[in-house]
Design a protein around this motif. Structure first.
Motif, PDB file in Angstrom:
ATOM      1  N   THR A  23       0.837  -1.202   0.000  1.00  0.00           N
ATOM      2  CA  THR A  23       0.000   0.000   0.000  1.00  0.00           C
ATOM      3  C   THR A  23       0.874   1.256   0.000  1.00  0.00           C
ATOM      4  O   THR A  23       0.634   2.182  -0.773  1.00  0.00           O
ATOM      5  N   GLY A  26       2.341   1.732  -3.356  1.00  0.00           N
ATOM      6  CA  GLY A  26       1.385   1.832  -4.445  1.00  0.00           C
ATOM      7  C   GLY A  26       1.423   0.632  -5.380  1.00  0.00           C
ATOM      8  O   GLY A  26       1.232   0.772  -6.584  1.00  0.00           O
ATOM      9  N   THR A  27       1.667  -0.524  -4.815  1.00  0.00           N
ATOM     10  CA  THR A  27       1.707  -1.748  -5.624  1.00  0.00           C
ATOM     11  C   THR A  27       0.884  -2.826  -4.928  1.00  0.00           C
ATOM     12  O   THR A  27       0.025  -2.515  -4.111  1.00  0.00           O
TER      13      THR A  27
END
Length: 81
Positions: A23, A26-27
């Motif tokens: 998180t 951003g993956t």
């Protein structure tokens, strides 16, 4: 590149840490697992190369004159920190 689904068992704490990191980055967890697997393979490749280099030097050590020249050159060309 074709992908294959692989079942990996992880404890709950590790899954939570991976999810939190995913998180933050951003993956997703799968991408982190792929990165982790690649990091392990890369590290092992470097370790293997290092072992091979050490064995090679044991078979044929560096010429002492070459080592002395390299030391002198390094001392003369190193920046003054």
């Amino acid at each position: 590149m074709a992908r294959r689904e692989v079942l990996v068992q992880l404890d709950d704490d590790l899954v939570e840490q991976l999810d939190a990191l995913a998180t933050d980055l951003g993956t997703n967890r799968s991408e982190l697992m792929r990165r982790g697997a690649q990091a392990v393979l890369d590290a092992e490749g470097l370790a293997t190369a290092d072992r091979q280099l050490r064995v090679a030097y044991l078979r044929r050590p560096a010429d002492p004159a070459l080592v002395q020249s390299a030391r002198r050159l390094a001392a003369e060309s190193a920046p003054a920190w």
